[in-house]
Motif scaffolding. Structure first.
Motif, PDB file in Angstrom:
ATOM      1  N   ILE A 233      -7.525  -1.075   5.822  1.00 57.72           N
ATOM      2  CA  ILE A 233      -7.189  -0.064   4.813  1.00 57.72           C
ATOM      3  C   ILE A 233      -6.152   0.927   5.327  1.00 57.72           C
ATOM      4  CG2 ILE A 233      -9.381  -0.298   3.599  1.00 57.72           C
ATOM      5  CD1 ILE A 233     -10.315   2.303   4.888  1.00 57.72           C
ATOM      6  N   GLU A 234      -6.057   1.106   6.656  1.00 60.62           N
ATOM      7  CA  GLU A 234      -4.984   1.957   7.187  1.00 60.62           C
ATOM      8  C   GLU A 234      -3.626   1.330   6.898  1.00 60.62           C
ATOM      9  OE1 GLU A 234      -6.874   4.454  10.929  1.00 60.62           O
ATOM     10  OE2 GLU A 234      -6.255   2.389  11.254  1.00 60.62           O
ATOM     11  N   SER A 235      -3.545   0.027   7.109  1.00 60.67           N
ATOM     12  CA  SER A 235      -2.297  -0.678   6.810  1.00 60.67           C
ATOM     13  C   SER A 235      -2.004  -0.653   5.310  1.00 60.67           C
ATOM     14  CB  SER A 235      -2.403  -2.127   7.307  1.00 60.67           C
ATOM     15  OG  SER A 235      -1.215  -2.830   7.068  1.00 60.67           O
ATOM     16  N   LEU A 236      -3.067  -0.860   4.511  1.00 58.36           N
ATOM     17  CA  LEU A 236      -2.905  -0.830   3.054  1.00 58.36           C
ATOM     18  C   LEU A 236      -2.465   0.551   2.582  1.00 58.36           C
ATOM     19  CD1 LEU A 236      -3.232  -1.959   0.183  1.00 58.36           C
ATOM     20  CD2 LEU A 236      -5.686  -1.431   0.344  1.00 58.36           C
ATOM     21  N   ASN A 237      -3.071   1.594   3.140  1.00 59.53           N
ATOM     22  CA  ASN A 237      -2.724   2.956   2.738  1.00 59.53           C
ATOM     23  C   ASN A 237      -1.269   3.274   3.064  1.00 59.53           C
ATOM     24  OD1 ASN A 237      -3.454   5.470   1.583  1.00 59.53           O
ATOM     25  ND2 ASN A 237      -3.630   6.370   3.625  1.00 59.53           N
ATOM     26  N   SER A 238      -0.807   2.767   4.206  1.00 61.50           N
ATOM     27  CA  SER A 238       0.593   2.966   4.579  1.00 61.50           C
ATOM     28  C   SER A 238       1.526   2.354   3.534  1.00 61.50           C
ATOM     29  CB  SER A 238       0.849   2.333   5.950  1.00 61.50           C
ATOM     30  OG  SER A 238       2.221   2.357   6.270  1.00 61.50           O
ATOM     31  N   THR A 239       1.180   1.151   3.084  1.00 61.27           N
ATOM     32  CA  THR A 239       1.995   0.474   2.067  1.00 61.27           C
ATOM     33  C   THR A 239       1.968   1.239   0.743  1.00 61.27           C
ATOM     34  OG1 THR A 239       1.547  -1.680   3.077  1.00 61.27           O
ATOM     35  CG2 THR A 239       2.308  -1.686   0.791  1.00 61.27           C
ATOM     36  N   LEU A 240       0.789   1.738   0.376  1.00 62.66           N
ATOM     37  CA  LEU A 240       0.661   2.489  -0.874  1.00 62.66           C
ATOM     38  C   LEU A 240       1.468   3.785  -0.827  1.00 62.66           C
ATOM     39  CD1 LEU A 240      -3.174   2.032  -1.528  1.00 62.66           C
ATOM     40  CD2 LEU A 240      -1.288   0.867  -2.695  1.00 62.66           C
ATOM     41  N   ILE A 241       1.472   4.439   0.332  1.00 61.80           N
ATOM     42  CA  ILE A 241       2.250   5.673   0.486  1.00 61.80           C
ATOM     43  C   ILE A 241       3.739   5.385   0.307  1.00 61.80           C
ATOM     44  CG2 ILE A 241       2.989   7.414   2.169  1.00 61.80           C
ATOM     45  CD1 ILE A 241       0.125   7.308   3.317  1.00 61.80           C
ATOM     46  N   LYS A 242       4.194   4.298   0.923  1.00 62.18           N
ATOM     47  CA  LYS A 242       5.613   3.935   0.829  1.00 62.18           C
ATOM     48  C   LYS A 242       6.015   3.605  -0.608  1.00 62.18           C
ATOM     49  CE  LYS A 242       5.954   2.173   5.556  1.00 62.18           C
ATOM     50  NZ  LYS A 242       6.142   0.978   6.414  1.00 62.18           N
ATOM     51  N   ASN A 243       5.040   3.150  -1.389  1.00 64.33           N
ATOM     52  CA  ASN A 243       5.316   2.819  -2.786  1.00 64.33           C
ATOM     53  C   ASN A 243       5.028   3.985  -3.730  1.00 64.33           C
ATOM     54  OD1 ASN A 243       6.175  -0.085  -2.837  1.00 64.33           O
ATOM     55  ND2 ASN A 243       4.223  -0.349  -1.793  1.00 64.33           N
ATOM     56  N   ASN A 244       4.872   5.176  -3.130  1.00 69.32           N
ATOM     57  CA  ASN A 244       4.704   6.412  -3.903  1.00 69.32           C
ATOM     58  C   ASN A 244       3.482   6.399  -4.826  1.00 69.32           C
ATOM     59  OD1 ASN A 244       7.103   7.645  -2.862  1.00 69.32           O
ATOM     60  ND2 ASN A 244       8.303   6.313  -4.231  1.00 69.32           N
ATOM     61  N   VAL A 245       2.418   5.734  -4.396  1.00 75.29           N
ATOM     62  CA  VAL A 245       1.179   5.752  -5.170  1.00 75.29           C
ATOM     63  C   VAL A 245       0.470   7.072  -4.883  1.00 75.29           C
ATOM     64  CG1 VAL A 245      -1.036   4.614  -5.577  1.00 75.29           C
ATOM     65  CG2 VAL A 245       0.990   3.244  -5.013  1.00 75.29           C
ATOM     66  N   ASP A 246       0.098   7.801  -5.920  1.00 70.55           N
ATOM     67  CA  ASP A 246      -0.519   9.112  -5.709  1.00 70.55           C
ATOM     68  C   ASP A 246      -1.901   8.964  -5.087  1.00 70.55           C
ATOM     69  OD1 ASP A 246      -2.733   9.316  -7.935  1.00 70.55           O
ATOM     70  OD2 ASP A 246      -0.958   8.502  -8.934  1.00 70.55           O
ATOM     71  N   LYS A 247      -2.385  10.072  -4.524  1.00 73.01           N
ATOM     72  CA  LYS A 247      -3.616  10.041  -3.738  1.00 73.01           C
ATOM     73  C   LYS A 247      -4.823   9.604  -4.568  1.00 73.01           C
ATOM     74  CE  LYS A 247      -4.024  12.733  -0.341  1.00 73.01           C
ATOM     75  NZ  LYS A 247      -4.099  13.912   0.549  1.00 73.01           N
ATOM     76  N   LYS A 248      -4.892  10.028  -5.805  1.00 79.99           N
ATOM     77  CA  LYS A 248      -6.028   9.670  -6.647  1.00 79.99           C
ATOM     78  C   LYS A 248      -6.129   8.161  -6.822  1.00 79.99           C
ATOM     79  CE  LYS A 248      -8.046  10.442 -11.229  1.00 79.99           C
ATOM     80  NZ  LYS A 248      -7.888  11.136 -12.533  1.00 79.99           N
ATOM     81  N   ASN A 249      -5.002   7.526  -7.107  1.00 77.60           N
ATOM     82  CA  ASN A 249      -5.003   6.071  -7.290  1.00 77.60           C
ATOM     83  C   ASN A 249      -5.179   5.336  -5.967  1.00 77.60           C
ATOM     84  OD1 ASN A 249      -4.748   5.755 -10.127  1.00 77.60           O
ATOM     85  ND2 ASN A 249      -2.613   6.411  -9.997  1.00 77.60           N
TER      86      ASN A 249
END
Length: 275
Positions: A233-249
């Motif tokens: 999930i750390e790797s997944l979270n990094s990808t989500l951050i790079k794709n500008n996914v907001d914290k709630k989602n």
């Protein structure tokens, strides 16, 4: 599901079953090199000292043990006509330390405490060799789990750096507050802590002050499965951050990922998967 292991004592293979998270030795296998064969189990079980030992063990470990029936058996023991089988012992006293099984892992099995008592009945030398081989098995298991844990911990730390790099590159520039860096890192780390462990790092420290003073943190006490999920999930979270996914989602996606992976990993034995 019953899990089987095996040790060798003087080239004699002895199965060990994991029953209710306890090690049960196959007494039948332990008698293979004995002249009397498995009949020695009956002789051992009929011995009054053995019955007393079994009764004390059950009283210490089995809340459902029928002590009244045990007293009756003790009064019968020692007479010429006395006979006691494993089946009779279990049925009369509701004992759980020794059991007779059929099928793939058929035979008489006993909890390790009781198996060592039986080993001593066979011979002191056999019992010492049995204990030594069992200790060797446990050392191997502990080393394997320790190695697996360390590998997952290293992966988790590596992915944490990937995640913090993503925060530094994609979140901080938009805020333009360099003094907020540490807060953002901790917040993102705690997002994962909440998703996986159900609490923040500070909440864990407050609940575990002694361990915290010893330098431990919430991730140090994680299981192998939890560290595996954390790494993912750390790797997944990094990808989500790079794709500008907001914290709630991101929280929703990460939580669903944790739940899905936990269900999968809880059914996997990591030691077997490495063999």
């Amino acid at each position: 599901m019953v899990k089987a292991k095996q040790i060798n004592v003087n080239n004699l293979p002895i199965s060990i079953l994991d029953i209710n998270e306890d090690d049960y030795f196959c007494l039948t296998h332990m008698t293979k090199n004995q002249q009397e064969g498995s009949k020695i189990i009956e002789k051992w079980l009929t011995n009054k000292n053995t019955i007393e030992f079994l009764g004390v063990w059950e009283q210490l470990n089995n809340p459902n043990f029928n002590s009244h029936e045990f007293g009756g058996i003790m009064s019968e023991a020692g007479t010429n006509r006395f006979y006691l089988s494993v089946k009779q012992w279990v049925e009369r006293t509701k004992a759980m330390g020794i059991t007779a099984r059929t099928g793939k892992y058929g035979g008489t099995y006993a909890h390790k405490d009781i198996a060592f008592n039986f080993g001593l009945y066979i011979s002191p030398l056999f019992n010492l060799l049995l204990i030594k081989e069992f200790q060797r098995l446990k050392e191997i298991e502990n080393n394997q789990y320790g190695l697996e844990w360390n590998v997952k911990r290293i992966l988790s730390k590596a992915n944490y750096h990937i995640q913090t790099d993503a925060i530094n590159n994609y979140i901080i520039p938009t805020l333009n507050y360099s003094q907020k860096k540490e807060w953002i890192y901790a917040d993102e780390a705690d997002l994962l802590n909440i998703v996986l462990f159900g609490c923040t790092a500070k909440q864990w420290r407050d609940a575990n002050p002694e361990r915290s003073l010893n330098g431990e943190n919430i991730r140090d006490i994680a299981s192998i499965n939890e560290l595996t999920i954390l790494s993912n999930i750390e790797s997944l979270n990094s990808t989500l951050i790079k794709n500008n996914v907001d914290k709630k989602n991101r929280f929703k996606i990460l939580l669903e990922t944790v739940q899905e992976q936990r269900r999968t990993l809880d059914n996997i034995d990591f030691i077997k998967s490495m063999k």
